[in-house]
Design a protein around this motif. Structure first.
Motif, PDB file in Angstrom:
ATOM      1  N   MET A   1      -6.792  10.421  19.655  1.00 37.78           N
ATOM      2  CA  MET A   1      -7.484   9.823  18.173  1.00 37.78           C
ATOM      3  C   MET A   1      -8.581   8.804  18.315  1.00 37.78           C
ATOM      4  N   ASN A   2      -9.921   9.184  17.731  1.00 35.83           N
ATOM      5  CA  ASN A   2     -10.914   8.384  17.720  1.00 35.83           C
ATOM      6  C   ASN A   2     -10.992   7.327  16.737  1.00 35.83           C
ATOM      7  N   LEU A   3     -11.694   6.450  16.611  1.00 37.38           N
ATOM      8  CA  LEU A   3     -11.683   5.041  15.647  1.00 37.38           C
ATOM      9  C   LEU A   3     -11.947   5.884  14.381  1.00 37.38           C
ATOM     10  N   ILE A   4     -12.947   6.797  14.054  1.00 40.69           N
ATOM     11  CA  ILE A   4     -13.407   7.115  12.695  1.00 40.69           C
ATOM     12  C   ILE A   4     -11.970   7.936  12.207  1.00 40.69           C
ATOM     13  N   THR A   5     -11.255   8.596  12.995  1.00 38.65           N
ATOM     14  CA  THR A   5     -10.260   9.156  12.435  1.00 38.65           C
ATOM     15  C   THR A   5      -9.205   8.064  12.002  1.00 38.65           C
ATOM     16  N   LEU A   6      -8.847   7.114  12.909  1.00 38.96           N
ATOM     17  CA  LEU A   6      -8.194   6.123  12.532  1.00 38.96           C
ATOM     18  C   LEU A   6      -8.441   5.283  11.130  1.00 38.96           C
ATOM     19  N   ILE A   7      -9.830   5.189  11.126  1.00 39.22           N
ATOM     20  CA  ILE A   7     -10.293   4.334   9.766  1.00 39.22           C
ATOM     21  C   ILE A   7      -9.963   5.356   8.729  1.00 39.22           C
ATOM     22  N   VAL A   8     -10.254   6.658   8.984  1.00 36.29           N
ATOM     23  CA  VAL A   8      -9.980   7.569   7.770  1.00 36.29           C
ATOM     24  C   VAL A   8      -8.611   7.557   7.236  1.00 36.29           C
ATOM     25  N   ILE A   9      -7.737   7.731   8.078  1.00 33.97           N
ATOM     26  CA  ILE A   9      -6.184   7.428   7.916  1.00 33.97           C
ATOM     27  C   ILE A   9      -5.990   6.085   7.209  1.00 33.97           C
ATOM     28  N   VAL A  10      -6.435   5.072   7.653  1.00 30.68           N
ATOM     29  CA  VAL A  10      -6.168   3.612   7.121  1.00 30.68           C
ATOM     30  C   VAL A  10      -6.643   3.756   5.487  1.00 30.68           C
ATOM     31  N   VAL A  11      -7.749   4.039   5.264  1.00 25.82           N
ATOM     32  CA  VAL A  11      -8.514   4.397   4.215  1.00 25.82           C
ATOM     33  C   VAL A  11      -7.579   5.345   3.128  1.00 25.82           C
ATOM     34  N   ALA A  12      -7.268   6.419   3.660  1.00 24.20           N
ATOM     35  CA  ALA A  12      -6.638   7.013   2.782  1.00 24.20           C
ATOM     36  C   ALA A  12      -5.096   6.460   2.343  1.00 24.20           C
ATOM     37  N   CYS A  13      -4.396   5.710   3.251  1.00 18.69           N
ATOM     38  CA  CYS A  13      -3.392   5.131   2.887  1.00 18.69           C
ATOM     39  C   CYS A  13      -3.450   3.959   2.077  1.00 18.69           C
ATOM     40  N   LEU A  14      -4.394   3.208   2.439  1.00 19.77           N
ATOM     41  CA  LEU A  14      -4.862   2.045   1.172  1.00 19.77           C
ATOM     42  C   LEU A  14      -5.222   2.534  -0.015  1.00 19.77           C
ATOM     43  N   LEU A  15      -6.034   3.627  -0.025  1.00 23.98           N
ATOM     44  CA  LEU A  15      -6.133   4.179  -1.439  1.00 23.98           C
ATOM     45  C   LEU A  15      -4.824   4.654  -2.221  1.00 23.98           C
ATOM     46  N   GLY A  16      -4.163   5.516  -1.426  1.00 28.32           N
ATOM     47  CA  GLY A  16      -2.788   6.115  -1.776  1.00 28.32           C
ATOM     48  C   GLY A  16      -1.988   4.926  -2.437  1.00 28.32           C
ATOM     49  N   VAL A  17      -1.824   3.726  -1.572  1.00 32.85           N
ATOM     50  CA  VAL A  17      -1.031   2.700  -2.072  1.00 32.85           C
ATOM     51  C   VAL A  17      -1.694   1.972  -3.344  1.00 32.85           C
ATOM     52  N   GLY A  18      -2.927   1.901  -3.368  1.00 33.60           N
ATOM     53  CA  GLY A  18      -3.461   1.326  -4.393  1.00 33.60           C
ATOM     54  C   GLY A  18      -3.542   2.034  -5.698  1.00 33.60           C
ATOM     55  N   LEU A  19      -3.770   3.381  -5.760  1.00 32.50           N
ATOM     56  CA  LEU A  19      -3.669   4.159  -6.847  1.00 32.50           C
ATOM     57  C   LEU A  19      -2.178   4.044  -7.461  1.00 32.50           C
ATOM     58  N   TYR A  20      -1.239   4.418  -6.556  1.00 29.12           N
ATOM     59  CA  TYR A  20       0.128   4.367  -6.934  1.00 29.12           C
ATOM     60  C   TYR A  20       0.570   3.070  -7.426  1.00 29.12           C
ATOM     61  N   GLY A  21       0.218   1.919  -6.863  1.00 33.57           N
ATOM     62  CA  GLY A  21       0.430   0.661  -7.230  1.00 33.57           C
ATOM     63  C   GLY A  21      -0.311   0.618  -8.760  1.00 33.57           C
ATOM     64  N   LEU A  22      -1.355   0.898  -9.144  1.00 27.95           N
ATOM     65  CA  LEU A  22      -1.817   1.078 -10.289  1.00 27.95           C
ATOM     66  C   LEU A  22      -1.118   1.549 -11.513  1.00 27.95           C
ATOM     67  N   LEU A  23      -0.564   2.745 -10.747  1.00 24.45           N
ATOM     68  CA  LEU A  23       0.361   3.479 -12.027  1.00 24.45           C
ATOM     69  C   LEU A  23       1.799   2.647 -12.127  1.00 24.45           C
ATOM     70  N   ILE A  24       2.335   1.937 -11.355  1.00 21.55           N
ATOM     71  CA  ILE A  24       3.737   1.469 -11.288  1.00 21.55           C
ATOM     72  C   ILE A  24       3.832   0.009 -11.648  1.00 21.55           C
ATOM     73  N   THR A  25       2.781  -0.660 -11.372  1.00 20.26           N
ATOM     74  CA  THR A  25       2.787  -2.211 -11.327  1.00 20.26           C
ATOM     75  C   THR A  25       2.757  -2.983 -12.838  1.00 20.26           C
ATOM     76  N   ARG A  26       3.616  -3.691 -13.023  1.00 16.42           N
ATOM     77  CA  ARG A  26       3.726  -3.935 -14.363  1.00 16.42           C
ATOM     78  C   ARG A  26       3.229  -5.583 -14.598  1.00 16.42           C
ATOM     79  N   ASN A  27       2.890  -6.167 -13.607  1.00 17.78           N
ATOM     80  CA  ASN A  27       2.541  -7.426 -13.547  1.00 17.78           C
ATOM     81  C   ASN A  27       0.751  -7.661 -13.574  1.00 17.78           C
ATOM     82  N   LEU A  28       0.178  -8.382 -14.259  1.00 16.58           N
ATOM     83  CA  LEU A  28      -1.269  -8.369 -14.377  1.00 16.58           C
ATOM     84  C   LEU A  28      -1.663  -8.966 -13.090  1.00 16.58           C
ATOM     85  N   ILE A  29      -1.033  -9.936 -12.430  1.00 17.60           N
ATOM     86  CA  ILE A  29      -1.677 -10.467 -11.120  1.00 17.60           C
ATOM     87  C   ILE A  29      -1.493  -9.426  -9.992  1.00 17.60           C
ATOM     88  N   LYS A  30      -0.466  -8.839  -9.852  1.00 22.12           N
ATOM     89  CA  LYS A  30      -0.292  -7.579  -8.967  1.00 22.12           C
ATOM     90  C   LYS A  30      -1.314  -6.689  -9.029  1.00 22.12           C
TER      91      LYS A  30
END
Lengths: 582, 101, 507
Positions: free
Chosen positions: B1-30
């Motif tokens: 696995m090269n670096l680029i693939t790794l970065i793409v995976i990390v980016v995808a995970c962060l995006l997924g977590v972020g978008l999911y978080g926006l849908l469920i988080t109920r606290n403004l700071i969060k």
């Protein structure tokens, strides 16, 4: 010269509107005087324009590629309608001097009346479809503003908005038609359309034709859009006379007449026009019979008479329809204004409370009867000649059942006219109303209109010649007065029609003392509901508001749901793009 | 696995977590924190994009600018959140949501 | 291109912004100058008025050359085309009037100097946004403009509604700009450049990874679309527009969402040549916006909120005009959309400012802070005839009635649809026309209210007179709405190059 006159017909009333508005409501005398001055000036100018009528462009101003040239053509049809608008307009304004005395916000009233008069002349004189539409919409705007003049009354507000929405809905048909012309021919000029209509494909032509019919039906309050006109009776009575009887509602008839040569060969078009006219004429005649409100009864009768004009166009009788338009404008304005004096002095519109008012206001009674005779179509009133002409065209060019239907309509007209006159002016007073005869300004304008109801048919020869000489794309035959008289008095149809009218009068005379509507109860109930169309209107309104309430729930106001909207839309757009790429 | 693939995976995970978080988080700071996750994903994406396209300089300079721009947004968002807490006494989204329909 | 003029065009508002702020802070500290708020107002007005000078100069240069103007600052390329000038003209027109209006409207508010500083910054940034010729550069202008508007929306810090609206606006806008930025990253990965002209060339000629570009396209569409307030991305708009100070509501509705639209179009223009024309998507969202905006506006009792929903439906007309242009490949639709952008700026600016003037007279001078509901406008014409008249003109123009500007600009869009000869486009036009009819159902009753003889109690308690600085912007805008309705081709000098520019970027 013609160009200057044409422009001043639009700009003089508009300038008047501006002046009357700026004079301010603190000087009502000035406002009355100026409004009369400007409208009478427009009336005189419009009469001066008649001998100058020609089929050439009177004035042309380039407005840029997308808007075409603002061109006016003062041909026979246009000058006749402009003269009706300005002359009846000035008489209505004169009448209003008495009628509106002491009202608040006179500036708003007169400004919109004058704006309307200018827009109406613009509408008929414009030979650019875009500007025809432009003036068409301004008349709708003025009509709305004046129906809702008494803004504190929710009924007036509702009536105004109903009129606005329905006429605008019909306007979409005119818009689509005008845009189709420009899209296919690259011009807005009506003479170009008349000359080159063969270049448009039959399908598009049909779309245009029925679009124009839709617009005309909505504007002229024809079936199935006739529901707005009775509700528009909340307007001050001079407005009902001017806009909702004599001028604006004629715009639909004008439109059909103007474009008749383009659409006459569209399959089904003339038949549809005829049918719309016939249905409108018949059902509203029944409604006029059951109405107890004087103004509403007159409004139904207006729809019914407009139905005759539309029917005449369906039968190909353009001259007959325009001739009846002229007669109707005069006698219906007379009836409305006379009714206005009655309402003004009696303080009610309910005919059941009236009765025997003729003794208290003899002048009004006399002119009302003249108008009623014309409406019923009795010789030698102007309404007689034009209605007989329409019925003859109908006998020649439409199926027998349609002709019989219109004959029946003539009988019904006579029936309700007599009933109406009797209920208001004759018999025993039902309630002690203190009425007084009309004021001086009212009498002048009523008197002029009464003379008109007796005499406008004398112009038949000149009018037909005018149309024949200045409308190159229509087929007209000059019909001199002698020929008209000959045609009408020698045709057996005339006597049949007169027989039916007499029958209607006789029946009416027999039931004159009956306070309830002289029709079977089931029919009465049906006619009070506008034959189901008011119900349909309400359902549409309800459906819109219900769906709005449902949609409103989607605006949750919670941030998380808002983000769901963003992400959901992203997924959908991505999906569409992927689907289209595959 | 090269670096680029790794970065793409990390980016995808962060995006997924972020978008999911926006849908469920109920606290403004969060919510503000979750937004930061999303931005960091994009910053990483720029670095990778520069590398992939053979113009690493562009990607890096863009990434640096994004960090600055984003800090301003985060500061504004937090300042508003503070005001919300002060005036309304809560950071809970359903409790502060009165404008609807 | 005259670089110094360009520097002035963007520089005057951007530099004067901190100057105004500092000046305001300093004078408010000094005892002597404590009551000298007018200096700040005058400075702000002076700055925005002065910005017209470079604008006119650049316009003359643009017109003489007939092509778009180019220049570079180091490696950053700047372009000025018809679209730039349209946006700049709109921003400056409404900006000038809004600052003039705010002079009285915002007088004495806490943080008045911040208000002008942010407003000036926003004006400069929006003009800059129109000049970007580089995707990332575009994003930076876009983001900076957004930041300057956040604080303006949440300007009334003591009001819960204002804070809530501001918070929603920040979060949704930030989500949008992150998505757009991700799109930029994807494009960079595929093409190795951020210059828009080059990207367009490469997308057109090279075999590129289709999936990545499709995703980038969708991200641009949605990311910038949040600012354009396309349904269902619009949820922030009604809150923000109704809670902001009226001058800002006018700016947001009249130019900020339009600036977002310019950003979206510029970004999308780099990615043409997909199977599906962007035009169809624009048409679809346009139709949705019209219907949704109208239905929800019908349900509103708060006047500013109703106007906000009416903005949604007007964005729908603009999107439809653009969609028609892209689908049919004819400039008429783009020119119509440009004209409608301009007239909508006039009409909606007028509507919000007129409502603001009414709020000032009825509430603010009495120290009341609450939303203006339809009922409060009953009989307002009896005491404030000019406000009633200009609001009526604005509403009727928005409803598309002649002889007002809104009619002519809608007509121009409709004409474009029928000129294309495409049955689907004609169908969209008829749908739009029906929506115009529907919209009268909420504009017309409001006009009626204002001319009632029986006034609402709020009107009776209102202040005696309205200052001319509040009324002058209204009268100017109302006059423009009427004049453009009668002589629509007066704006051709601006809309024609804008339409042509749009067609040329989507070549």
């Amino acid at each position: 010269m013609t160009g200057l006159l044409v422009l001043s017909l639009i700009l003089v009333p508009w300038l008047g509107a501006l002046v009357v508005w700026r004079v301010g409501d603190s000087r009502p005398k000035w406002q009355h005087g100026l409004a009369v001055g400007f409208s009478v000036l427009a009336g005189i100018l419009s009469v001066l324009l008649i001998p100058l009528a020609s089929s050439d462009a009177a004035f042309s101003l380039p407005m840029g590629n997308l808007f075409g040239d603002l061109t006016f053509i003062a041909d026979g049809l246009a000058v006749a309608l402009a003269a009706i608008a300005c002359v009846v307009g000035s008489l209505a304004v004169l009448f209003a001097v008495d009628y509106m005395k002491g009202e608040h916000q006179l500036g708003r009233f007169y400004s919109f009346v004058l704006l309307f008069i200018g827009a109406m002349t613009g509408l008929v004189l414009s030979s650019n479809l875009l500007f025809l539409f432009f003036f068409w919409e301004i008349t709708a705007l003025c009509s709305y503003a004046l129906i809702s003049f008494y803004n504190d009354d929710p009924k007036a507000v509702a009536g105004g908005i109903k009129a606005l929405i329905i006429t605008q809905l019909g306007g979409v048909g005119l818009l689509a038609g005008a845009l189709t012309v420009f899209g296919t021919l690259g011009t807005y000029q009506i003479p170009d359309l008349l000359a080159r209509s063969s270049e448009i494909t039959p399908n598009l032509l049909a779309v245009m034709g029925f679009g124009f019919l839709l617009a005309a039906a909505a504007k002229s309050a024809q079936f199935p859009f006739h529901t707005w006109l009775p509700d528009a009776m909340e307007a001050p009575t001079p407005i009902s006379a001017l806009i909702h009887a004599a001028t604006m509602v004629n715009a639909g008839v004008y439109l059909l007449a103007r474009f008749y040569p383009v659409f006459e060969h569209v399959p089904g078009w003339t038949f549809a026009v005829m049918l719309v006219g016939m249905i409108s004429a018949l059902i509203t005649a029944v409604m006029a019979l059951t109405a107890m409100d004087l103004k509403r009864a007159l409004a139904y009768s207006t729809v019914s008479q407009l139905g005759y004009m539309v029917y005449a166009i369906g039968a190909g009788g353009i001259f007959a329809s325009q001739f009846h338009l002229l007669s109707h404008a005069v006698f219906k304005a007379l009836l409305f204004l006379a009714a206005g004096s009655v309402i003004h002095s009696a303080g009610t519109r309910d005919m059941r409370k009236m009765g025997g008012l003729g003794k208290q206001m003899p002048f009004v009674r006399n002119v009302f009867i003249l108008g009623a005779l014309a409406l019923a179509g009795l010789p030698i009133m102007n309404g007689f000649w034009s209605k007989e002409l329409i019925l003859e065209e109908g006998l020649k060019h439409t199926p027998l059942w349609a002709y019989v239907g219109m004959l029946l309509g003539a009988g019904l007209t006579a029936f309700y006219t007599l009933r109406m006159s009797w209920m208001v002016f004759f018999g025993e007073p039902r309630e002690a109303l203190h009425a007084h005869d009309a004021g001086r300004a009212m009498k002048i304008s009523l008197g002029i209109l009464a003379v008109g109801s007796l005499t406008t048919w004398l112009f038949a020869g000149g009018f037909s010649a005018l149309l024949e000489h200045t409308l190159p794309f229509h087929e007209f035959h000059v019909l001199t007065l002698g020929a008209l008289a000959e045609e009408i008095f020698l045709a057996p149809a005339t006597y049949i029609a007169l027989g039916v009218v007499a029958l209607g009068l006789a029946v009416s005379w027999m039931v004159r003392k009956q306070a309830t509507a002289p029709v079977p109860a089931a029919l009465e109930a049906l006619s009070r509901q506008s034959f189901g169309l008011d119900w349909l209107n309400q359902q549409v309104v309800k459906a819109v508001f219900q769906s709005a309430a449902v949609v409103q729930k989607t605006q949750t106001g919670e941030m998380n749901w808002n983000v769901v909207g963003i992400i959901g839309a992203l997924v959908v757009v991505l999906g569409i793009l992927l689907w289209s790429a595959s | 696995m090269n670096l680029i693939t790794l970065i793409v995976i990390v980016v995808a995970c962060l995006l997924g977590v972020g978008l999911y978080g926006l849908l469920i988080t109920r606290n403004l700071i969060k919510i503000v924190i979750v937004l930061q996750l999303l931005v960091k994903a994009v910053v990483l994406a720029f670095v990778a994009a520069g590398k992939v396209s053979g113009h690493p300089g562009i990607g890096e300079s863009v990434a640096a600018t994004v960090i600055v721009a984003d800090t301003v947004v985060a500061a504004v968002a937090l300042a508003l959140a503070v005001q919300v807490r002060m005036r309304l006494g809560t950071l809970d989204i359903p409790k502060i949501s009165s404008l609807r329909g | 291109m005259n670089v110094s003029m360009f520097a002035l065009l963007i520089g005057i508002p951007l530099v004067s912004s901190p100057v105004v702020y500092l000046f305001g802070r300093l004078t408010s500290r000094a005892e002597v100058l404590n009551r000298q708020g007018w200096i700040v107002r005058a400075l702000a007005l002076l700055a925005v008025t002065a910005t017209w000078w470079p604008f006119v100069n650049l316009w003359l240069e643009f017109q003489a050359g007939g092509k778009r103007l180019f220049t570079n600052v180091e490696s950053i390329w700047i372009q000025l085309d018809g679209l730039t000038f349209l946006l700049a003209a709109m921003v400056l027109t409404l900006g000038t009037l809004a600052i003039l209006f705010s002079g009285r409207y915002m007088a004495g508010e806490i943080g008045e100097e911040k208000y002008y500083a942010m407003l000036l910054a926003m004006i400069g940034l929006m003009i800059g946004l129109g000049c970007a010729n580089d995707l990332f550069n575009l994003w930076v202008w876009f983001e900076a403009m957004a930041v300057s508007s956040y604080l303006l929306v949440a300007f009334y810090r003591e009001q819960p509604g204002s804070l809530e609206a501001g918070m929603k606006y920040v979060v949704q806008s930030a989500v949008g700009s992150v998505l757009a930025l991700l799109g930029v990253a994807l494009v960079l990965a595929q093409t190795g450049t951020l210059d828009m002209d080059q990207i367009q060339l490469m997308v057109g000629t090279m075999k590129l990874n289709h999936l990545g570009l499709l995703a980038a396209g969708a991200l641009f569409f949605i990311g910038f679309g949040v600012k354009v307030a396309m349904v269902p991305l619009h949820t922030w708009l009604p809150d923000a527009h109704s809670q902001a100070p009226s001058g800002i509501s006018a700016m947001l509705s009249g130019v900020v969402i339009e600036a977002g639209l310019v950003a979206m179009l510029r970004a999308l223009s780099t990615l043409t040549g997909f199977a599906l024309s962007w035009g169809w998507l624009l048409l679809g969202f346009g139709a949705l916006n019209m219907l949704y905006g109208n239905l929800l506006a019908l349900q509103q009792v708060q006047v500013k909120r109703m106007l906000a929903f009416s903005s949604l439906s007007h964005i729908g007309y603009i999107l439809m005009g653009l969609g028609i242009a892209l689908v049919s490949g004819q400039a008429a639709g783009a020119q119509g959309a440009s004209f409608h952008l301009f007239t909508h700026m006039l009409m909606k600016g007028l509507a919000f400012l007129a409502v603001g003037a009414a709020m000032y007279a009825l509430f603010h001078e009495q120290g009341i802070h609450r939303p203006l509901v339809a009922h409060d406008l009953n009989g307002i014409s009896t005491r404030y005839p000019w406000v009633a008249l200009s609001l009526s003109i604005a509403l009727l123009a928005l409803g598309g009635l002649p002889p007002l500007a809104g009619f002519m600009s809608k007509w121009q869009i409709f004409v474009a649809g029928f000129q294309s000869g495409n049955g689907w486009l004609m169908g969209f036009v008829v749908f739009a026309a029906l929506n115009s009819v529907l919209s009268l159902a909420y504009y017309a009753p409001l006009v009626n209210r204002m001319y009632r003889c029986v006034s609402a109690t709020s009107v009776k308690k209102g202040s005696a007179a309205i200052s001319w600085t509040l009324q002058l912007p209204l009268l100017l805008l109302a006059l423009a709405v009427v004049v453009l309705g009668l002589f629509p081709s007066l704006m051709n000098w601006l809309t024609e190059p804008a339409g042509a520019a749009l067609m040329s970027i989507f070549k």
